[in-house]
Design an enzyme around this catalytic site. Structure first.
Site, PDB file in Angstrom:
ATOM      1  N   ASP A 295      17.246  46.723  37.327  1.00 40.76           N
ATOM      2  CA  ASP A 295      17.542  46.228  35.988  1.00 40.76           C
ATOM      3  C   ASP A 295      18.874  45.496  36.011  1.00 40.76           C
ATOM      4  O   ASP A 295      19.885  46.049  36.451  1.00 40.76           O
ATOM      5  CB  ASP A 295      17.582  47.392  35.001  1.00 40.76           C
ATOM      6  CG  ASP A 295      17.417  46.911  33.567  1.00 40.76           C
ATOM      7  OD1 ASP A 295      16.887  45.798  33.365  1.00 40.76           O
ATOM      8  OD2 ASP A 295      17.819  47.637  32.642  1.00 40.76           O
TER       9      ASP A 295
ATOM     10  N   HIS B 194      25.075  40.969  25.083  1.00 39.92           N
ATOM     11  CA  HIS B 194      24.949  42.424  25.213  1.00 39.92           C
ATOM     12  C   HIS B 194      26.124  43.000  26.003  1.00 39.92           C
ATOM     13  O   HIS B 194      26.696  44.027  25.622  1.00 39.92           O
ATOM     14  CB  HIS B 194      23.629  42.786  25.903  1.00 39.92           C
ATOM     15  CG  HIS B 194      23.524  44.249  26.236  1.00 39.92           C
ATOM     16  ND1 HIS B 194      23.353  45.225  25.274  1.00 39.92           N
ATOM     17  CD2 HIS B 194      23.603  44.905  27.432  1.00 39.92           C
ATOM     18  CE1 HIS B 194      23.320  46.416  25.858  1.00 39.92           C
ATOM     19  NE2 HIS B 194      23.466  46.256  27.158  1.00 39.92           N
TER      20      HIS B 194
ATOM     21  N   ARG C 295      35.960  48.980  25.724  1.00 45.54           N
ATOM     22  CA  ARG C 295      37.208  48.288  26.077  1.00 45.54           C
ATOM     23  C   ARG C 295      37.434  47.147  25.086  1.00 45.54           C
ATOM     24  O   ARG C 295      37.194  45.981  25.397  1.00 45.54           O
ATOM     25  CB  ARG C 295      37.099  47.693  27.499  1.00 45.54           C
ATOM     26  CG  ARG C 295      36.850  48.700  28.611  1.00 45.54           C
ATOM     27  CD  ARG C 295      36.640  47.986  29.944  1.00 45.54           C
ATOM     28  NE  ARG C 295      35.499  47.084  29.899  1.00 45.54           N
ATOM     29  CZ  ARG C 295      34.235  47.440  30.118  1.00 45.54           C
ATOM     30  NH1 ARG C 295      33.952  48.680  30.429  1.00 45.54           N
ATOM     31  NH2 ARG C 295      33.265  46.550  30.036  1.00 45.54           N
TER      32      ARG C 295
ATOM     33  N   GLU D 110      16.094  49.487  24.730  1.00 43.00           N
ATOM     34  CA  GLU D 110      16.703  48.200  25.071  1.00 43.00           C
ATOM     35  C   GLU D 110      15.600  47.152  25.170  1.00 43.00           C
ATOM     36  O   GLU D 110      14.625  47.339  25.896  1.00 43.00           O
ATOM     37  CB  GLU D 110      17.473  48.285  26.400  1.00 43.00           C
ATOM     38  CG  GLU D 110      18.715  49.169  26.295  1.00 43.00           C
ATOM     39  CD  GLU D 110      19.592  49.134  27.537  1.00 43.00           C
ATOM     40  OE1 GLU D 110      19.090  48.777  28.618  1.00 43.00           O
ATOM     41  OE2 GLU D 110      20.787  49.466  27.405  1.00 43.00           O
TER      42      GLU D 110
ATOM     43  N   GLU E 152      13.995  44.021  26.522  1.00 42.84           N
ATOM     44  CA  GLU E 152      14.184  43.254  27.756  1.00 42.84           C
ATOM     45  C   GLU E 152      12.912  42.483  28.108  1.00 42.84           C
ATOM     46  O   GLU E 152      11.823  42.764  27.609  1.00 42.84           O
ATOM     47  CB  GLU E 152      14.525  44.184  28.935  1.00 42.84           C
ATOM     48  CG  GLU E 152      15.773  45.019  28.704  1.00 42.84           C
ATOM     49  CD  GLU E 152      16.326  45.643  29.977  1.00 42.84           C
ATOM     50  OE1 GLU E 152      15.953  45.191  31.075  1.00 42.84           O
ATOM     51  OE2 GLU E 152      17.140  46.578  29.854  1.00 42.84           O
TER      52      GLU E 152
ATOM     53  N   ASP F  53      13.853  49.442  28.251  1.00 46.42           N
ATOM     54  CA  ASP F  53      14.621  50.322  29.141  1.00 46.42           C
ATOM     55  C   ASP F  53      15.249  51.435  28.298  1.00 46.42           C
ATOM     56  O   ASP F  53      16.379  51.331  27.846  1.00 46.42           O
ATOM     57  CB  ASP F  53      15.701  49.486  29.851  1.00 46.42           C
ATOM     58  CG  ASP F  53      16.579  50.326  30.746  1.00 46.42           C
ATOM     59  OD1 ASP F  53      16.103  51.352  31.256  1.00 46.42           O
ATOM     60  OD2 ASP F  53      17.762  49.954  30.929  1.00 46.42           O
TER      61      ASP F  53
ATOM     62  N   ARG G 133      22.248  57.481  25.650  1.00 42.55           N
ATOM     63  CA  ARG G 133      23.640  57.024  25.647  1.00 42.55           C
ATOM     64  C   ARG G 133      24.635  58.141  25.900  1.00 42.55           C
ATOM     65  O   ARG G 133      25.712  57.897  26.442  1.00 42.55           O
ATOM     66  CB  ARG G 133      23.967  56.353  24.307  1.00 42.55           C
ATOM     67  CG  ARG G 133      23.102  55.157  23.964  1.00 42.55           C
ATOM     68  CD  ARG G 133      23.238  54.053  24.987  1.00 42.55           C
ATOM     69  NE  ARG G 133      22.421  52.902  24.617  1.00 42.55           N
ATOM     70  CZ  ARG G 133      22.121  51.918  25.448  1.00 42.55           C
ATOM     71  NH1 ARG G 133      22.555  51.947  26.701  1.00 42.55           N
ATOM     72  NH2 ARG G 133      21.375  50.912  25.053  1.00 42.55           N
TER      73      ARG G 133
ATOM     74  N   GLN H 115      24.524  58.768  29.562  1.00 43.48           N
ATOM     75  CA  GLN H 115      25.113  57.585  30.206  1.00 43.48           C
ATOM     76  C   GLN H 115      26.644  57.601  30.112  1.00 43.48           C
ATOM     77  O   GLN H 115      27.339  57.323  31.085  1.00 43.48           O
ATOM     78  CB  GLN H 115      24.552  56.332  29.530  1.00 43.48           C
ATOM     79  CG  GLN H 115      24.969  55.015  30.183  1.00 43.48           C
ATOM     80  CD  GLN H 115      24.351  53.803  29.477  1.00 43.48           C
ATOM     81  OE1 GLN H 115      23.603  53.930  28.522  1.00 43.48           O
ATOM     82  NE2 GLN H 115      24.676  52.630  29.966  1.00 43.48           N
TER      83      GLN H 115
ATOM     84  N   TYR I 272      28.178  57.532  33.921  1.00 46.49           N
ATOM     85  CA  TYR I 272      28.046  56.201  34.522  1.00 46.49           C
ATOM     86  C   TYR I 272      29.276  55.712  35.260  1.00 46.49           C
ATOM     87  O   TYR I 272      29.202  54.725  35.996  1.00 46.49           O
ATOM     88  CB  TYR I 272      27.564  55.176  33.493  1.00 46.49           C
ATOM     89  CG  TYR I 272      28.624  54.464  32.701  1.00 46.49           C
ATOM     90  CD1 TYR I 272      29.396  55.154  31.778  1.00 46.49           C
ATOM     91  CD2 TYR I 272      28.827  53.098  32.869  1.00 46.49           C
ATOM     92  CE1 TYR I 272      30.362  54.497  31.043  1.00 46.49           C
ATOM     93  CE2 TYR I 272      29.792  52.438  32.137  1.00 46.49           C
ATOM     94  CZ  TYR I 272      30.560  53.148  31.222  1.00 46.49           C
ATOM     95  OH  TYR I 272      31.514  52.488  30.496  1.00 46.49           O
TER      96      TYR I 272
ATOM     97  N   LYS J  78      18.852  56.650  32.582  1.00 41.76           N
ATOM     98  CA  LYS J  78      17.886  55.551  32.510  1.00 41.76           C
ATOM     99  C   LYS J  78      16.558  55.864  33.212  1.00 41.76           C
ATOM    100  O   LYS J  78      15.601  55.118  33.039  1.00 41.76           O
ATOM    101  CB  LYS J  78      18.486  54.312  33.195  1.00 41.76           C
ATOM    102  CG  LYS J  78      19.790  53.811  32.577  1.00 41.76           C
ATOM    103  CD  LYS J  78      19.513  52.936  31.373  1.00 41.76           C
ATOM    104  CE  LYS J  78      20.749  52.176  30.952  1.00 41.76           C
ATOM    105  NZ  LYS J  78      20.444  51.218  29.896  1.00 41.76           N
TER     106      LYS J  78
ATOM    107  N   THR K 104      10.672  53.932  31.368  1.00 43.21           N
ATOM    108  CA  THR K 104      10.795  52.492  31.147  1.00 43.21           C
ATOM    109  C   THR K 104       9.404  52.023  30.731  1.00 43.21           C
ATOM    110  O   THR K 104       8.449  52.212  31.482  1.00 43.21           O
ATOM    111  CB  THR K 104      11.217  51.766  32.445  1.00 43.21           C
ATOM    112  OG1 THR K 104      12.407  52.371  32.955  1.00 43.21           O
ATOM    113  CG2 THR K 104      11.448  50.287  32.202  1.00 43.21           C
TER     114      THR K 104
ATOM    115  N   THR L 271      19.314  44.140  28.578  1.00 36.30           N
ATOM    116  CA  THR L 271      19.116  43.988  27.136  1.00 36.30           C
ATOM    117  C   THR L 271      19.359  42.549  26.701  1.00 36.30           C
ATOM    118  O   THR L 271      20.395  41.971  27.018  1.00 36.30           O
ATOM    119  CB  THR L 271      20.095  44.899  26.372  1.00 36.30           C
ATOM    120  OG1 THR L 271      19.997  46.208  26.912  1.00 36.30           O
ATOM    121  CG2 THR L 271      19.781  44.922  24.897  1.00 36.30           C
TER     122      THR L 271
ATOM    123  N   GLU M 299      24.186  48.588  19.913  1.00 39.44           N
ATOM    124  CA  GLU M 299      24.863  47.435  19.329  1.00 39.44           C
ATOM    125  C   GLU M 299      24.693  47.389  17.809  1.00 39.44           C
ATOM    126  O   GLU M 299      25.624  47.079  17.083  1.00 39.44           O
ATOM    127  CB  GLU M 299      24.308  46.148  19.958  1.00 39.44           C
ATOM    128  CG  GLU M 299      24.634  46.027  21.437  1.00 39.44           C
ATOM    129  CD  GLU M 299      23.778  44.986  22.124  1.00 39.44           C
ATOM    130  OE1 GLU M 299      22.727  45.376  22.688  1.00 39.44           O
ATOM    131  OE2 GLU M 299      24.144  43.801  22.088  1.00 39.44           O
TER     132      GLU M 299
HETATM  133 CA    CA Z   1      18.762  47.903  30.634  1.00 40.03          CA
END
Ligand code: CA
Length: 437
Positions: free
Chosen positions: A135, A142, A151, A207, A209, A241, A245, A248, A252, A261, A265, A368, A382
């Site tokens: 992926d 995104h 950030r 997500e 995609e 996907d 969260r 993640q 991650y 993840k 899928t 995404t 988002e």
């Molecule tokens: Ca993805």
């Protein structure tokens, strides 16, 4: 006119299959996507046309040469054998199918009619035995939106505009539209808690995609040149996907997504061939002048000119309450694959640039697909700004993340003046409660 176009894209062409000519059909004669179908006790690779499905290998005698080899390959329970033959064979099969299905072709109608079934009488299965699943993260919108949650001062990492970033997922996480998605368990840590805990994910997300399927494999040690990348792409489907969260956020760093993840899928069952999408090829993302140019191996005139894809992707949610009251699905977003910063060609080329190879049946997700506007955000992450701005549904229900019983549907379609519009069908799955442990 693009060299990618041929007589199969002729917008005036109609079929003797009446439903292929209906206004708004996703599967006119110009599309002819491939899928795997079960009808009674027979499983076969079929082609969707209007509201019917053609059992290609039932009419072998109608094909010659490499088109005949391709038709033979359709007598299978996955598309892999057909895909492995390469795009020249698939194109020959498509050209002959278009000829035979065209309105007025009495011979075609006599030959193919008995191999047609109503789609309503068929069960659509997983189309491909997935070899590997990667992926990418190709939408700069995104990447910026997601990065700004973590950030705010520097949403995009310094490598983003130089290297098409991806991660290797689990091929066995891929399942076809309609299969429920069980809420995963995992290790999470709330910001205010000193220690992590283990339990059902509470921040479940989707997500939007687009997925590309590799047909003709590449050779280990022999990177795919960008100008040849599309030779390896058999076609595309919608891809969701699913993402936890909270799992993640905790796992991650420093290595990227792992168990957040790999639990599921979802993909749509019909694969729209790269050739059917030729009218909807578009210039690659227009990089602002102060963005770096891609390195030479990721740079090619043809890719700049028509390496992008104009595919509108929509997402809808339907809660259990909405289903029970017969309410229409709620439209979550509408984004477009032409907003991807990296082309699928660049993804294929970068994937093989270290000498690793791509296999028949590999699935490459775009990442995404989000766009610039608030209506073009391809995930709840988002839309709700990381869960801080809840989504209000017409039923009065509120969502920050997905709840059990929620159903997410993705749809995709292509339209361009002067061409027949085509669609991808849908990719739907409902969230099932976490298993008891
Ligand atoms: Ca993805």
């Amino acid at each position: 006119m693009s060299v990618l176009l041929n007589q199969t894209h002729d917008p005036s062409r109609r079929s003797w299959v009446p439903s292929a000519n209906f206004d708004g059909t996703e599967f006119p004669i110009q599309n002819l996507p491939f899928g795997v179908v079960r009808q009674a006790d027979r499983i076969f690779c079929g082609v969707a046309i209007g509201e019917s499905i053609l059992d290609v290998s039932k009419c072998i005698s109608a094909f010659d040469g490499i088109a005949r080899d391709a038709a033979y390959a359709c007598d299978n329970s996955s598309l892999n054998k057909l895909m492995a033959l390469g795009n020249a064979s698939v194109s020959a099969l498509r050209a002959r199918l278009v000829e035979l299905l065209t309105e007025g072709n009495a011979t075609g109608q006599n030959t193919l009619q008995s191999a047609l079934s109503a789609a309503a009488d068929c069960c659509i299965l997983s189309p491909v035995r997935i070899a590997g699943y990667t992926d990418f993260f190709a939408s700069i919108h995104h990447a910026t939106n997601a990065g700004s949650l973590f950030r705010p001062d520097a949403p995009l990492l310094p490598n983003y505009k130089h290297v098409p970033i991806g991660y290797n997922g689990r091929a066995n996480s891929v399942r076809v539209s309609g299969v429920p998605v069980t809420r995963p368990h995992g290790q999470t840590k709330a910001a205010q808690e000193p220690l992590p805990s283990f339990g059902p994910a509470m921040r479940l997300d989707y997500e939007v995609e687009l997925g590309a399927y590799i047909g003709s494999p590449s050779v280990a040690g022999d990177p795919v040149q960008l100008r040849h990348a599309w030779d390896h792409i058999f076609g595309f489907s919608l891809l969701n996907d699913w993402s936890a969260r909270d799992i993640q956020a905790w796992e991650y760093q420093p290595l990227g997504p792992f168990l957040a993840k790999t639990f599921a899928t979802s993909v749509s069952p019909w694969i729209v061939t790269a050739e059917a999408l030729a009218p909807f090829r578009t210039p690659a993302f227009a990089r602002p002048t102060d963005d770096p140019s891609p390195l030479e191996y990721l740079s090619d005139d043809a890719d700049r000119l028509e390496g992008g894809l104009k595919v509108t992707l929509e997402a809808f949610v339907r809660t259990r309450a909405m289903r029970e009251t017969g309410a229409a699905p709620f439209h979550l977003s509408s984004s477009d694959a032409s907003d991807l910063y990296w082309t699928f060609g660049q993804m294929v080329t970068h994937h093989t640039s270290n000498g690793s190879s791509l296999d028949t049946g590999d699935l490459i997700g775009s990442g995404t697909v989000s766009g610039a506007g608030d209506n073009a955000l391809g995930s709840l992450l988002e839309i709700t700004k990381g869960g801080s701005r809840p989504l209000h549904l017409p039923t009065g229900e509120i969502r920050t993340w997905l709840e059990d019983g929620d159903e997410i549907t993705l749809r995709g379609h292509c339209a361009r003046p002067g061409f027949r519009s085509i669609g991808f069908g849908s990719c739907t799955a409902t969230i099932a409660p976490a298993n008891r442990t």
